[in-house]
Design an enzyme around this catalytic site. Structure first.
Site, mmCIF file in Angstrom:
data_model
loop_
_atom_site.group_PDB
_atom_site.id
_atom_site.type_symbol
_atom_site.label_atom_id
_atom_site.label_comp_id
_atom_site.label_asym_id
_atom_site.label_seq_id
_atom_site.Cartn_x
_atom_site.Cartn_y
_atom_site.Cartn_z
ATOM 1 N N ASP A 98 -4.265 21.704 -22.797
ATOM 2 C CA ASP A 98 -5.764 22.573 -23.399
ATOM 3 C C ASP A 98 -5.095 23.417 -24.537
ATOM 4 O O ASP A 98 -4.013 23.935 -24.666
ATOM 5 C CB ASP A 98 -5.974 23.702 -22.384
ATOM 6 C CG ASP A 98 -7.355 23.993 -22.547
ATOM 7 O OD1 ASP A 98 -7.897 24.154 -23.578
ATOM 8 O OD2 ASP A 98 -7.931 23.912 -21.566
ATOM 9 N N ASP A 201 -10.188 24.145 -27.087
ATOM 10 C CA ASP A 201 -11.001 25.202 -26.819
ATOM 11 C C ASP A 201 -11.727 25.869 -27.808
ATOM 12 O O ASP A 201 -11.131 26.456 -29.085
ATOM 13 C CB ASP A 201 -9.883 26.142 -25.987
ATOM 14 C CG ASP A 201 -10.483 27.232 -25.348
ATOM 15 O OD1 ASP A 201 -11.263 27.235 -24.273
ATOM 16 O OD2 ASP A 201 -10.585 28.524 -25.990
ATOM 17 N N GLU A 258 -14.186 21.297 -27.921
ATOM 18 C CA GLU A 258 -15.462 22.095 -27.143
ATOM 19 C C GLU A 258 -16.061 22.658 -28.191
ATOM 20 O O GLU A 258 -15.772 23.539 -28.930
ATOM 21 C CB GLU A 258 -14.749 23.375 -26.189
ATOM 22 C CG GLU A 258 -15.798 23.839 -25.553
ATOM 23 C CD GLU A 258 -15.413 25.379 -25.067
ATOM 24 O OE1 GLU A 258 -15.997 25.781 -23.904
ATOM 25 O OE2 GLU A 258 -14.470 25.833 -25.516
ATOM 26 N N HIS A 330 -14.705 24.015 -15.623
ATOM 27 C CA HIS A 330 -14.259 25.435 -15.306
ATOM 28 C C HIS A 330 -15.036 26.349 -15.774
ATOM 29 O O HIS A 330 -14.967 27.618 -15.143
ATOM 30 C CB HIS A 330 -12.845 25.564 -15.498
ATOM 31 C CG HIS A 330 -12.595 25.614 -16.857
ATOM 32 N ND1 HIS A 330 -12.835 24.724 -17.924
ATOM 33 C CD2 HIS A 330 -12.344 26.762 -17.653
ATOM 34 C CE1 HIS A 330 -12.543 24.991 -19.087
ATOM 35 N NE2 HIS A 330 -12.370 26.287 -19.142
ATOM 36 N N ASP A 331 -15.892 26.400 -16.476
ATOM 37 C CA ASP A 331 -16.845 27.395 -17.086
ATOM 38 C C ASP A 331 -18.244 26.997 -16.551
ATOM 39 O O ASP A 331 -19.084 28.116 -17.050
ATOM 40 C CB ASP A 331 -17.051 27.391 -18.668
ATOM 41 C CG ASP A 331 -15.662 27.555 -19.302
ATOM 42 O OD1 ASP A 331 -14.972 28.439 -18.911
ATOM 43 O OD2 ASP A 331 -15.241 26.969 -20.413
HETATM 44 C C1 GLC Z 1 -13.357 28.258 -23.417
HETATM 45 C C2 GLC Z 1 -12.993 28.087 -22.214
HETATM 46 C C3 GLC Z 1 -13.195 29.345 -21.225
HETATM 47 C C4 GLC Z 1 -12.583 30.386 -21.928
HETATM 48 C C5 GLC Z 1 -12.915 30.576 -23.503
HETATM 49 C C6 GLC Z 1 -11.925 31.427 -24.238
HETATM 50 O O1 GLC Z 1 -15.005 28.178 -23.461
HETATM 51 O O2 GLC Z 1 -13.376 26.769 -21.705
HETATM 52 O O3 GLC Z 1 -12.692 29.194 -20.063
HETATM 53 O O4 GLC Z 1 -12.915 31.530 -21.400
HETATM 54 O O5 GLC Z 1 -12.982 29.301 -24.017
HETATM 55 O O6 GLC Z 1 -10.716 30.993 -24.462
#
Ligand code: GLC
Ligand code: CA
Length: 564
Positions: A98, A201, A258, A330-331
């Site tokens: 990540d 991310d 993402e 995971h979100d």
């Molecule tokens: C992304 C991750 C999330 C995190 C955020 C800040 O959205 O998937 O879990 O809280 O970034 O890093």
């Protein structure tokens, strides 16, 4: 589309803290992942994305990194990771790390140095603004986890720093070329270590609209969602292209972004042949239950909305590139709890949902536990049972929007990120076989019914169905059509029928009756062979049925079309 090495891969996301604990401290770790590599190989996984395992105070569960070059001792050591990479290679499983570079942790040495000397070189790694007590803040952006995104710089009453996420996640200033150079150095250090690539991310946040300014308030707190600013921020492409050139293109890495809210015209730049990333996640279906106001009511027309959103997403990238497909991560809450009406949740409907997203064009990602049909936490009794730093704002907002305390807790049990973060259910034994000790986060109470041990040898289980889906994607006869075939929606207007063809050297039909009532599917060509179904009876009858097929509730079918 120019063929790339990762196009035919199946990926799996591990949330390390909750996957497998090898040393009895209640926290999942790298050695736990190594123990389970054979399992992942058996399932058919090619790429393994690990949510962050770098040194971190874990304010946002590892997405707050205090040392990019080391592994948090709770997860193991660099040697463990090297072993994971090597053991993965033996099984043709590539490790995807990540990459969290919109922000670091406030415990990172860069931030510590910035505190020591805000006007020095490390001060410029962050967004630090002068401030006089009582003055207006530099801008009214709301951090993603609630509250202002400005926080006093420790030890400096006259300064503030920016954090669009948690206050322990100060934003890195990408406008500073020295910061970017440090980031690229770190990325290359990891790629040289032998990983296959990165999941990237929150990347859309690295470009801010400057100078800071207010946007119309959109909640009672007088603040404005970061998204309002992001709509106006332009020029991110220069950063992303530079990063791709300096790091990813040289290594021919796999990268998955993402990315949210991208414009149509940006798609070729992001995921086209020579895009900034290999692919990006399709989050389109995660918006269908977003009403703008907190509610615990089920979504109206859920199935049609799901179909429209996912079809549109794939048509949109047609001829440009491939998306990465998910039903959860995971979100997000568990996909089966979110996209199947509660009263219809069963192994059969879970298999249908799996089958639909798996056969879309793109790279399928399985989130840990999804392959055994893990569900949301049904009844959260108090916020204190849970962990996620996003929960308090979710709750606060629900109350602000007029929900009762009871309803607000129900909303948490529907939406909280902790739904997906409870430990993997390996067995019905103590601690679900995840650990010898009490796990860091509560188990999902359903673990006695839903666990791998129960499903592993059962040919009718959700787990076995995932195995079959992966096998089909890798079947030499059908692989090219599944990976590169055109995507042609079929009978799209028919309510709650989710049907499409994939066409290349083979003609493949994917059909799902996304409701509990039966319905008839009229085909315009014959079925040659059934490749997969979640209903054995249907599979038997289809080839004789001609072109008129009666689908029972939640029936799912993949068939080859054409004459015998
Ligand atoms: C992304 C991750 C999330 C995190 C955020 C800040 O959205 O998937 O879990 O809280 O970034 O890093
Ligand atoms: Ca452990």
């Amino acid at each position: 589309m120019k063929e790339k090495w990762w196009h035919d891969k199946v990926a799996y996301q591990i949330y390390p803290k909750s996957f497998k604990d090898s040393n009895g401290d209640g926290i999942g770790d790298i050695r736990g992942i190594i123990e389970k590599l054979d399992y992942l190989q058996e399932l058919g996984i090619d790429l393994l994305w690990l949510s962050p395992i770098y040194c971190s105070p874990l304010a946002d569960q590892g997405y707050d990194i205090s040392d990019y070059y080391n592994i948090d001792p709770r997860f193991g050591t660099l040697e463990d990771l090297d072993e994971l990479i090597a053991e993965g290679k033996k099984r043709n499983i590539g490790i995807v790390m990540d990459l969290v570079v919109n922000h670091c942790s406030d415990e990172h040495e860069w931030f510590k140095k910035a505190i020591e000397d805000p006007d020095g070189p490390y001060g410029k790694f962050f967004y630090i603004e002068d401030y006089k007590k009582g003055d207006k803040l530099p801008c009214n952006w709301r951090s993603y986890f609630g509250g202002s995104c400005w926080e006093p710089l420790p030890g400096h009453e006259d300064k503030l720093y920016l954090h669009v996420f948690h206050k322990k996640q100060p934003d890195l200033n990408w406008e500073n070329p020295l910061l970017r150079k440090e980031i690229y150095k770190m990325i290359n250090w990891w790629l040289d270590r032998g990983i296959a690539g990165f999941r990237i991310d929150a990347i859309i946040n690295i470009k801010k609209k400057l100078p800071f300014c207010d946007y119309p308030a959109d909640r009672a707190d007088g603040l404005s969602s970061i998204e309002n600013m992001l709509k106006e921020a332009t020029g991110i492409g220069e950063f992303l292209n530079e990063m791709a050139d300096e790091c990813f293109r040289k290594h021919d890495s796999f990268t998955v972004g993402e990315v949210f809210n991208e414009k149509d015209s940006d798609l070729p730049l992001f995921i086209g042949e020579d895009g900034y990333f290999s692919t990006m996640f399709d989050f389109s279906t995660t918006f269908i239950d977003e009403t703008g106001i907190s509610t615990v009511e089920p979504v109206k027309d859920l199935q049609e909305k799901y179909k429209k959103a996912s079809f549109k997403a794939h048509k949109r990238v047609d001829g440009i590139g491939l998306l990465s497909n998910i039903i959860e991560n995971h979100d997000e809450p568990r996909g089966v709890s979110r996209y199947i009406p509660k009263e219809d949740l069963s192994d059969k409907s879970k298999k249908m949902l799996a089958g639909v997203y798996f056969m879309m064009p793109g790279v399928p990602f399985i989130y840990q536990g999804q392959e055994i049909g893990m569900e949301n936490l049904s009844e959260v009794k108090s916020l204190s049972e849970l962990d996620d730093c996003a929960n308090p704002d979710l709750y606060r907002r629900a109350i602000e929007d007029g929900l009762t305390e009871e309803e607000a807790l129900k909303l948490i049990s529907l939406r909280s990120r902790d739904n997906a973060r409870t430990p993997f259910q390996w067995s019905g034994d103590v601690n679900a076989g995840f650990s010898d000790a009490e796990p860091w986060l509560m188990l999902n109470p359903k673990y006695k019914d839903i666990n791998l041990e129960k499903q592993h040898d059962d040919p009718e289980s959700v787990f076995s169905f995932y195995k079959k889906l992966i096998k089909l994607r890798k079947d030499k006869e059908y692989e090219r059509t599944v990976v590169y075939g055109d995507f042609e929606p079929y009978e799209e207007e028919k309510k709650n029928l989710l049907c499409f063809k994939r066409i290349l050297d083979k003609r493949i039909l994917v059909a799902a009756n996304y409701q509990r009532e039966p319905q008839v599917l009229e085909l315009d060509e014959k079925v040659k062979a059934v490749l997969i179904s979640n209903n054995a009876e249907l599979a038997e009858k289809v080839t004789e049925a001609g072109t008129r097929i009666l689908l029972q509730g939640y029936d799912y079918l993949v068939a080859e079309l054409g004459e015998e």
